[in-house]
Motif scaffolding. Structure first.
Motif, PDB file in Angstrom:
ATOM      1  N   ALA A  13      -9.384  -3.778  -0.857  1.00 17.70           N
ATOM      2  CA  ALA A  13      -8.602  -4.455   0.188  1.00 17.70           C
ATOM      3  C   ALA A  13      -9.249  -4.243   1.562  1.00 17.70           C
ATOM      4  CB  ALA A  13      -7.165  -3.951   0.176  1.00 17.70           C
ATOM      5  N   SER A  14      -9.429  -2.970   1.957  1.00 17.17           N
ATOM      6  CA  SER A  14     -10.136  -2.701   3.216  1.00 17.17           C
ATOM      7  C   SER A  14     -11.588  -3.145   3.103  1.00 17.17           C
ATOM      8  CB  SER A  14     -10.098  -1.201   3.532  1.00 17.17           C
ATOM      9  OG  SER A  14      -8.776  -0.718   3.516  1.00 17.17           O
TER      10      SER A  14
ATOM     11  N   THR B 101      -7.396   0.470  -2.868  1.00 13.65           N
ATOM     12  CA  THR B 101      -7.037  -0.164  -1.593  1.00 13.65           C
ATOM     13  C   THR B 101      -8.213  -0.105  -0.624  1.00 13.65           C
ATOM     14  OG1 THR B 101      -4.767   0.543  -1.958  1.00 13.65           O
ATOM     15  CG2 THR B 101      -5.336  -0.131   0.281  1.00 13.65           C
TER      16      THR B 101
ATOM     17  N   THR C  21       0.829  -1.199   0.000  1.00 14.62           N
ATOM     18  CA  THR C  21       0.000   0.000   0.000  1.00 14.62           C
ATOM     19  C   THR C  21       0.867   1.255   0.000  1.00 14.62           C
ATOM     20  OG1 THR C  21      -1.682  -1.184   1.243  1.00 14.62           O
ATOM     21  CG2 THR C  21      -1.802   1.217   1.306  1.00 14.62           C
TER      22      THR C  21
HETATM   23  O1  LIG Z   1      -5.329  -1.592   6.713  1.00 15.52           O
HETATM   24  C1  LIG Z   1      -4.380  -1.365   5.958  1.00 15.52           C
HETATM   25  O2  LIG Z   1      -3.770  -0.286   6.058  1.00 15.52           O
HETATM   26  C2  LIG Z   1      -3.940  -2.365   4.912  1.00 15.52           C
HETATM   27  C3  LIG Z   1      -4.117  -1.854   3.525  1.00 15.52           C
HETATM   28  C4  LIG Z   1      -5.308  -2.584   2.976  1.00 15.52           C
HETATM   29  C5  LIG Z   1      -5.537  -3.665   3.916  1.00 15.52           C
HETATM   30  N1  LIG Z   1      -4.754  -3.556   4.958  1.00 15.52           N
END
Ligand SMILES: O=C(O)[C@@H]1CCC=N1
Ligand SMILES: NC(=O)C1=CN([C@@H]2O[C@H](COP(=O)(O)OP(=O)(O)OC[C@H]3O[C@@H](n4cnc5c(N)ncnc54)[C@H](OP(=O)(O)O)[C@@H]3O)[C@@H](O)[C@H]2O)C=CC1
Length: 266
Positions: A168-169, A164, A94
């Protein structure tokens, strides 16, 4: 494919599970400093566990980096002398831009950024991809890997932070929604296991309707909402309490946080 995952933590393990299940690997090197935390992969055919990133690089063609941003630069410095023209570098990290990677390893390397999510472990990751100019020659390889483990979308690098948050989140955000639905189902009389079953499969069905039919969510909502019925009553109450607004504000806060972290790193 000869693949190495450099940094086999939460995301790296998820990618490893997906790749092993998918059976697309010729060899898979999994690295981290504490090997006791990847023992679950010990004994799998063609899977090698090692603390030695250089060995993993030498034995592999595709390098997937899944370490925390603070560790990435030192790792690139360690391995860069061992990179050859065969290597495709895929970073899931990230906030670490292609230009930063090129500054470490040169512009003549195939560099791809991938933003998958932990559903890659079960072949259901939404993964966004972007690459440097050289990487365009190898982007099809990345698409083949990640399409085999879910769905991909190529995007400009400028959208990687937003991807992201959304993808991802997004797994965490959707889990909370499913948990809240489960809690409501328990209050309405189901036991905890049944309640989660109802929540999981209903959310899966909702997503599949959109994926299969390509409709806007409101079209599907219109099919469910009987005039003066229970669905519209529930939906309107949720909106009075700020359901959509809360989700949007949460995701924007998450996006602002990524940008703040990136500025701190610069
Ligand atoms: O929470 C986070 O900062 C990392 C980036 C996306 C998932 N986990
Ligand atoms: N978790 C997620 O859902 C997602 C994460 N990402 C990104 O992926 C990256 C990894 O995230 P996540 O898996 O959650 O983080 P973790 O901290 O769980 O995993 C990172 C791993 O890197 C290992 N590591 C650290 N230093 C080295 C080293 N020198 N050589 C080899 N391995 C090393 C650590 O293990 P050890 O201490 O044993 O070395 C650790 O397990 C981050 O940049 C994150 O932003 C992107 C999308 C989704």
């Amino acid at each position: 494919m000869k693949i190495a995952i450099i940094g086999t933590g939460n995301l790296g393990k998820s990618i490893a599970k997906g790749l092993i299940t998918n059976n697309t690997i010729t060899s898979l090197y999994l690295t981290r400093r504490h090997l006791q935390d990847v023992q679950e992969f010990d004994g799998y055919k063609n899977v090698v566990l090692t603390t030695d990133n250089i060995e993993a690089v030498k034995q592999s063609d595709i390098l997937i980096f899944a370490v925390q941003p603070a560790h990435f630069e030192a790792i690139l410095n360690t391995i860069k002398l061992y990179l050859t023209e065969k290597h495709v570098l895929i970073s899931t990290i990230t906030g670490y831009g292609i230009q930063n990677i090129e500054n470490q390893v040169g512009t003549d390397r195939f560099i791809i950024r991938a933003m998958p999510n932990t559903a890659i472990a079960v072949g259901k990751s939404m993964t966004c991809l972007c690459c440097n100019t050289q990487g365009e020659k190898r982007i099809k390889i990345a698409e083949a890997i990640f399409n085999g483990l879910g769905h991909t979308l190529s995007i400009p690098e400028s959208q990687m932070q937003a991807a992201t948050v959304v993808c991802a989140s997004g797994i965490a955000f959707w889990m909370r929604l499913i948990r809240a639905t489960t809690q409501a189902a328990i209050q309405l009389g189901f036991d905890a296991k049944e309640a989660q079953e109802l929540a999981m499969y209903t959310s899966e069905g909702a997503a599949h309707l959109l994926i299969t039919n390509g409709n806007h969510p409101e079209e599907e909502i219109d099919r469910v909402t009987t005039p003066m019925g229970c669905t519209i009553t529930g939906l309107n109450q949720m909106e009075h309490k700020g359901l959509s607004s809360s989700l949007i504000q949460g995701m924007v806060a998450s996006f602002n946080k990524i940008n703040a972290i990136k500025e701190e790193q610069i």
